[in-house]
Write an enzyme that holds these catalytic residues in place. Structure first.
Site, mmCIF file in Angstrom:
data_model
loop_
_atom_site.group_PDB
_atom_site.id
_atom_site.type_symbol
_atom_site.label_atom_id
_atom_site.label_comp_id
_atom_site.label_asym_id
_atom_site.label_seq_id
_atom_site.Cartn_x
_atom_site.Cartn_y
_atom_site.Cartn_z
ATOM 1 N N HIS A 28 -101.027 45.557 -71.072
ATOM 2 C CA HIS A 28 -101.337 45.238 -71.337
ATOM 3 C C HIS A 28 -101.692 46.450 -72.496
ATOM 4 O O HIS A 28 -102.235 47.492 -72.535
ATOM 5 C CB HIS A 28 -103.519 44.586 -71.245
ATOM 6 C CG HIS A 28 -103.881 43.177 -70.210
ATOM 7 N ND1 HIS A 28 -103.831 42.126 -70.284
ATOM 8 C CD2 HIS A 28 -103.206 43.251 -68.647
ATOM 9 C CE1 HIS A 28 -104.051 41.334 -69.312
ATOM 10 N NE2 HIS A 28 -103.288 42.321 -69.128
ATOM 11 N N ASP A 52 -101.359 38.633 -76.466
ATOM 12 C CA ASP A 52 -102.295 37.590 -75.620
ATOM 13 C C ASP A 52 -102.517 36.457 -76.269
ATOM 14 O O ASP A 52 -103.458 36.601 -77.370
ATOM 15 C CB ASP A 52 -103.138 38.381 -74.730
ATOM 16 C CG ASP A 52 -104.068 38.429 -73.600
ATOM 17 O OD1 ASP A 52 -103.995 38.747 -72.640
ATOM 18 O OD2 ASP A 52 -104.719 37.286 -73.969
ATOM 19 N N ILE A 53 -102.618 35.298 -75.351
ATOM 20 C CA ILE A 53 -103.030 34.433 -75.803
ATOM 21 C C ILE A 53 -104.684 34.635 -76.026
ATOM 22 O O ILE A 53 -106.128 33.693 -77.054
ATOM 23 C CB ILE A 53 -102.677 33.001 -74.805
ATOM 24 C CG1 ILE A 53 -102.892 31.490 -75.903
ATOM 25 C CG2 ILE A 53 -103.752 32.590 -74.179
ATOM 26 C CD1 ILE A 53 -102.678 30.547 -75.566
ATOM 27 N N GLU A 57 -104.469 37.617 -62.971
ATOM 28 C CA GLU A 57 -104.006 36.837 -63.173
ATOM 29 C C GLU A 57 -103.482 35.645 -62.925
ATOM 30 O O GLU A 57 -102.460 34.882 -62.533
ATOM 31 C CB GLU A 57 -105.334 36.142 -64.557
ATOM 32 C CG GLU A 57 -107.028 35.924 -64.328
ATOM 33 C CD GLU A 57 -107.626 35.970 -65.158
ATOM 34 O OE1 GLU A 57 -107.064 34.976 -66.364
ATOM 35 O OE2 GLU A 57 -108.673 36.223 -65.819
ATOM 36 N N VAL A 58 -102.267 36.197 -63.684
ATOM 37 C CA VAL A 58 -101.008 36.048 -63.540
ATOM 38 C C VAL A 58 -99.644 37.070 -63.049
ATOM 39 O O VAL A 58 -99.960 38.232 -63.069
ATOM 40 C CB VAL A 58 -100.349 35.887 -65.348
ATOM 41 C CG1 VAL A 58 -99.006 35.661 -65.480
ATOM 42 C CG2 VAL A 58 -101.458 35.012 -66.535
ATOM 43 N N HIS A 69 -97.168 42.719 -66.238
ATOM 44 C CA HIS A 69 -97.359 42.877 -67.301
ATOM 45 C C HIS A 69 -98.084 44.118 -67.559
ATOM 46 O O HIS A 69 -99.179 43.747 -66.781
ATOM 47 C CB HIS A 69 -97.916 41.251 -67.554
ATOM 48 C CG HIS A 69 -99.220 41.256 -67.271
ATOM 49 N ND1 HIS A 69 -99.229 40.773 -66.321
ATOM 50 C CD2 HIS A 69 -100.516 41.359 -67.250
ATOM 51 C CE1 HIS A 69 -100.247 40.060 -65.603
ATOM 52 N NE2 HIS A 69 -101.281 40.483 -66.792
#
Ligand code: AMP
Length: 105
Positions: A101, A29-30, A94-95, A99
């Site tokens: 985490h 994760d960025i 958000e995306v 996904h």
């Protein structure tokens, strides 16, 4: 329009990959919220758990298997870790590309 994760899949934007096969990818994760924070993402765009089709639970199950293996590889398995899936805007997603985490360490 492509999601940020499709752009990562297609190598249009960079990411630190931790795992990849024909169906799934995992990268850091960025904006990590833990020392280890990896996103496990289907290559095919599924928007969310709320919109996944019947039959896609096999792929979702595989996301958890990859998380288990990555947790072992990244040495967070013994101590424990968190697995989170946000579902929709109200769930903090958000995306709009499913996904998982993996957070720990
Ligand atoms: P969510 O709130 O569950 O939709 O989480 C989206 C996650 O994607 C956030 O933790 C972001 O930090 C992460 N993210 C967004 N852009 C990127 C990127 N280019 N590379 C890696 N992670 C990203």
């Amino acid at each position: 329009m492509k999601t940020v994760f499709e752009k990562i899949r297609d190598r249009e934007i960079p990411a630190t990959f931790r795992y990849e096969d024909e169906a799934l990818m995992a990268f850091d994760d960025i904006h990590p919220k833990a020392p280890v924070h990896v996103l496990i993402v289907p290559k095919k765009r599924i928007v969310s758990i709320a919109t996944m089709a019947d039959g896609e639970e096999v792929l979702v199950g595989k996301m958890f298997r990859v998380a288990r293996d990555l947790a072992r590889d990244l040495n967070i398995s013994e101590k424990g870790y968190k697995l989170v899936i946000h579902v929709g805007e109200g769930g903090g997603q958000e995306v709009p590309h499913l996904h998982l985490h993996l957070m720990g360490g």
